[in-house]
Design a protein around this motif. Structure first.
Motif, PDB file in Angstrom:
ATOM      1  N   SER A   1       6.905   9.789   8.926  1.00  0.00           N
ATOM      2  CA  SER A   1       6.971  11.102   8.287  1.00  0.00           C
ATOM      3  C   SER A   1       6.356  12.194   9.152  1.00  0.00           C
ATOM      4  O   SER A   1       6.191  13.329   8.689  1.00  0.00           O
ATOM      5  CB  SER A   1       6.292  11.055   6.910  1.00  0.00           C
ATOM      6  OG  SER A   1       4.981  10.548   7.003  1.00  0.00           O
ATOM      7  N   ALA A   2       6.026  11.864  10.403  1.00  0.00           N
ATOM      8  CA  ALA A   2       5.653  12.869  11.403  1.00  0.00           C
ATOM      9  C   ALA A   2       5.942  12.266  12.773  1.00  0.00           C
ATOM     10  O   ALA A   2       5.897  11.044  12.947  1.00  0.00           O
ATOM     11  CB  ALA A   2       4.187  13.271  11.284  1.00  0.00           C
ATOM     12  N   TRP A   3       6.225  13.135  13.739  1.00  0.00           N
ATOM     13  CA  TRP A   3       6.544  12.659  15.096  1.00  0.00           C
ATOM     14  C   TRP A   3       5.960  13.651  16.096  1.00  0.00           C
ATOM     15  O   TRP A   3       6.246  14.841  16.043  1.00  0.00           O
ATOM     16  CB  TRP A   3       8.049  12.555  15.285  1.00  0.00           C
ATOM     17  CG  TRP A   3       8.440  11.628  16.396  1.00  0.00           C
ATOM     18  CD1 TRP A   3       8.774  10.314  16.288  1.00  0.00           C
ATOM     19  CD2 TRP A   3       8.561  11.954  17.789  1.00  0.00           C
ATOM     20  NE1 TRP A   3       9.070   9.789  17.531  1.00  0.00           N
ATOM     21  CE2 TRP A   3       8.952  10.771  18.470  1.00  0.00           C
ATOM     22  CE3 TRP A   3       8.368  13.113  18.530  1.00  0.00           C
ATOM     23  CZ2 TRP A   3       9.158  10.727  19.846  1.00  0.00           C
ATOM     24  CZ3 TRP A   3       8.557  13.068  19.898  1.00  0.00           C
ATOM     25  CH2 TRP A   3       8.951  11.882  20.548  1.00  0.00           C
ATOM     26  N   ILE A   4       5.108  13.137  17.008  1.00  0.00           N
ATOM     27  CA  ILE A   4       4.379  13.979  17.964  1.00  0.00           C
ATOM     28  C   ILE A   4       4.628  13.474  19.376  1.00  0.00           C
ATOM     29  O   ILE A   4       4.470  12.280  19.649  1.00  0.00           O
ATOM     30  CB  ILE A   4       2.863  13.967  17.654  1.00  0.00           C
ATOM     31  CG1 ILE A   4       2.609  14.431  16.210  1.00  0.00           C
ATOM     32  CG2 ILE A   4       2.101  14.844  18.637  1.00  0.00           C
ATOM     33  CD1 ILE A   4       1.170  14.249  15.750  1.00  0.00           C
TER      34      ILE A   4
ATOM     35  N   SER B   1       0.815  -1.214   0.000  1.00  0.00           N
ATOM     36  CA  SER B   1       0.000   0.000   0.000  1.00  0.00           C
ATOM     37  C   SER B   1       0.851   1.268   0.000  1.00  0.00           C
ATOM     38  O   SER B   1       0.428   2.304  -0.508  1.00  0.00           O
ATOM     39  CB  SER B   1      -0.924   0.014   1.218  1.00  0.00           C
ATOM     40  OG  SER B   1      -0.190   0.307   2.390  1.00  0.00           O
ATOM     41  N   GLY B   2       2.031   1.196   0.598  1.00  0.00           N
ATOM     42  CA  GLY B   2       2.881   2.377   0.683  1.00  0.00           C
ATOM     43  C   GLY B   2       2.371   3.445   1.618  1.00  0.00           C
ATOM     44  O   GLY B   2       2.851   4.581   1.602  1.00  0.00           O
ATOM     45  N   LEU B   3       1.394   3.117   2.465  1.00  0.00           N
ATOM     46  CA  LEU B   3       0.832   4.093   3.401  1.00  0.00           C
ATOM     47  C   LEU B   3       1.864   4.396   4.477  1.00  0.00           C
ATOM     48  O   LEU B   3       2.276   3.495   5.214  1.00  0.00           O
ATOM     49  CB  LEU B   3      -0.443   3.529   4.018  1.00  0.00           C
ATOM     50  CG  LEU B   3      -1.321   4.472   4.834  1.00  0.00           C
ATOM     51  CD1 LEU B   3      -1.905   5.558   3.937  1.00  0.00           C
ATOM     52  CD2 LEU B   3      -2.436   3.690   5.521  1.00  0.00           C
ATOM     53  N   PRO B   4       2.333   5.640   4.605  1.00  0.00           N
ATOM     54  CA  PRO B   4       3.387   5.941   5.580  1.00  0.00           C
ATOM     55  C   PRO B   4       2.874   5.892   7.017  1.00  0.00           C
ATOM     56  O   PRO B   4       1.673   5.962   7.271  1.00  0.00           O
ATOM     57  CB  PRO B   4       3.822   7.359   5.201  1.00  0.00           C
ATOM     58  CG  PRO B   4       2.639   7.957   4.531  1.00  0.00           C
ATOM     59  CD  PRO B   4       1.948   6.828   3.824  1.00  0.00           C
ATOM     60  N   LEU B   5       3.809   5.795   7.932  1.00  0.00           N
ATOM     61  CA  LEU B   5       3.501   5.792   9.358  1.00  0.00           C
ATOM     62  C   LEU B   5       3.738   7.168   9.959  1.00  0.00           C
ATOM     63  O   LEU B   5       4.675   7.873   9.561  1.00  0.00           O
ATOM     64  CB  LEU B   5       4.363   4.762  10.083  1.00  0.00           C
ATOM     65  CG  LEU B   5       4.175   3.304   9.677  1.00  0.00           C
ATOM     66  CD1 LEU B   5       5.203   2.424  10.370  1.00  0.00           C
ATOM     67  CD2 LEU B   5       2.768   2.825   9.996  1.00  0.00           C
ATOM     68  N   TRP B   6       2.883   7.538  10.886  1.00  0.00           N
ATOM     69  CA  TRP B   6       3.112   8.695  11.750  1.00  0.00           C
ATOM     70  C   TRP B   6       3.230   8.184  13.179  1.00  0.00           C
ATOM     71  O   TRP B   6       2.424   7.341  13.609  1.00  0.00           O
ATOM     72  CB  TRP B   6       1.948   9.684  11.683  1.00  0.00           C
ATOM     73  CG  TRP B   6       1.937  10.558  10.467  1.00  0.00           C
ATOM     74  CD1 TRP B   6       2.508  10.322   9.260  1.00  0.00           C
ATOM     75  CD2 TRP B   6       1.287  11.824  10.363  1.00  0.00           C
ATOM     76  NE1 TRP B   6       2.249  11.361   8.399  1.00  0.00           N
ATOM     77  CE2 TRP B   6       1.497  12.298   9.052  1.00  0.00           C
ATOM     78  CE3 TRP B   6       0.527  12.596  11.249  1.00  0.00           C
ATOM     79  CZ2 TRP B   6       0.999  13.520   8.603  1.00  0.00           C
ATOM     80  CZ3 TRP B   6       0.027  13.816  10.799  1.00  0.00           C
ATOM     81  CH2 TRP B   6       0.257  14.271   9.501  1.00  0.00           C
TER      82      TRP B   6
END
Length: 400
Positions: free
Chosen positions: A268-271, A228-233
């Motif tokens: 591709s994001a970090w919270i 799917s190539g769905l990125p992780l946050w």
């Protein structure tokens, strides 16, 4: 606000994760673990509620936040089986059957109200850490979901967003840990392939509590098989240890986690979990003392800034070749290829010098977080050899 969001004097955070409170009967004795609901009856709202939280939200946007994510720990009490927003008495599922559409409308109503006021709401997260047995003993809002209930809930939300505001996307599912076959790997596969939900998603959200690089690599390997190539946050993390820490020990732990999530997990994001803490705990980036109303920064704050101030939306992680010794390092390139950013973590007890080739770049500036510095600009010059101090996080910003 300046420390968290200002790009010149703070760490320049751009994502704000705002809790849509559930109100109702919440058995937590801690007011910092409860939140009002805007709802006064089905489809009716009192927008004067949550005044302090809303004020901070607006100030964050004024300071530069361009991505707001509304997340819910629990549905409002009237939508729950127990009537409580701390979960079911048994720790089992707590959303009433066939209440998915009502909960979805509630969330979208609130998001659209604030979007109309100029708040850049880009995501709604209806479910938080669904695998845990949320109940009053956990001390906060929460709601357990079985996998089939997750699918029903997020389909309802996606359909509501598609009808009313397709530019707001669902953020799913805030799994409580990486290495969870049911709630991370299987749910990722099910959602990415779901004909209703999959096209609306641009990431899958996971939390990095109790995780390590081996587990993350196992998860990434399995997710690749989906195609799917769905990125992780990574949407929630803190050290989960008692005791306030203002120094480099916890700052290095945070930086190592960010590095791992970016390089192993390809996030591709970090919270970070809570920005501001009143507790004797390693959680917030900023501490407050309630008795004397002091606001205190931590080295964790500035170590996160070594990433967030300089690696902006649209930057791409690029390969580092060579052997960095005891240094953990990652590098990023701006969309126009005119800026490269190298973040290096030296957790050792002595400085380590490296010869760094940055071909095509003619100038750099170095920003250091250490015992002596808090995201301070400590050096500049032409690319070449650089010595990273002991127990430090350093960002080298290269320009063409």
């Amino acid at each position: 606000i300046d420390w968290l969001f200002d790009r010149d004097n703070g760490i320049g955070l751009t994502i704000y994760r705002f809790e849509v409170g559930a109100g109702g009967i919440n058995e937590s004795p801690d007011p910092w673990r409860r939140a009002e609901t805007f709802e006064i009856a089905s489809g009716e709202y009192d927008w004067s509620r949550c005044a302090n939280a809303v004020n901070v939200l607006r100030l964050a946007v004024e300071a530069g936040v361009d991505t707001v994510m509304f997340f819910a720990n629990s549905p409002p009490g009237r939508m729950t089986l127990s009537g409580k927003t701390t979960g079911a008495d048994s720790g089992g599922p707590n959303l009433k059957p066939d209440m998915e559409g009502e909960f979805a409308r509630y969330l979208v109503d609130i998001a659209l109200h604030f979007k109309a006021e100029g708040i850049p709401v880009r995501y709604i997260s209806p479910i938080n850490e669904p695998q845990w047995d949320w109940q009053a003993s956990k001390g906060q809002e929460g709601c357990h979901y079985e996998p089939d209930q997750i699918i029903k809930m997020v389909e309802a939300l996606t359909e509501e967003l598609n009808r009313r505001c397709p530019e707001i996307r669902p953020s799913l599912v805030d799994s409580g840990k990486w290495l969870d076959q049911t709630y991370t790997i299987n749910i990722y596969k099910d959602l990415a392939s779901n004909p209703v939900v999959g096209p609306a998603m641009d990431h899958f959200a996971v939390h990095s509590y109790w995780s390590n690089s081996v587990g993350k690599q196992m998860v990434v390997n399995q997710l690749k098989d989906t195609g799917s190539g769905l990125p992780l946050w990574q949407t929630e993390w803190c050290q989960m240890e008692n005791g306030r820490d203002f120094g480099m020990e916890s700052a290095l732990k945070l930086a190592q986690t960010v590095h791992e999530d970016m390089t192993v997990g390809n996030c591709s994001a970090w919270i970070n979990w809570i920005a501001v803490s009143c507790y004797d705990y390693k959680d917030g980036l900023v501490y407050v003392d309630l008795d004397d109303r002091r606001v205190l920064d931590t080295k964790r704050l500035w170590a996160l800034g070594n990433y967030s101030r300089f690696i902006r939306e649209g930057y791409k992680r690029i390969v580092i070749s060579g052997k960095p010794g005891g240094i953990l390092a990652s590098a990023y390139l701006s969309p126009d290829s005119q800026t490269a950013v190298l973040v290096a973590i030296n957790s050792g007890k002595s400085a380590e010098a490296l010869d760094i080739r940055a071909e095509g770049f003619v100038f750099y500036m170095a920003y250091e977080t250490s015992v002596s510095h808090s995201l301070s600009c400590v050096a500049s010059g032409v690319p070449g050899r650089y010595s990273f101090p002991a127990e430090s996080v350093t960002t080298l910003v290269y320009k063409k």
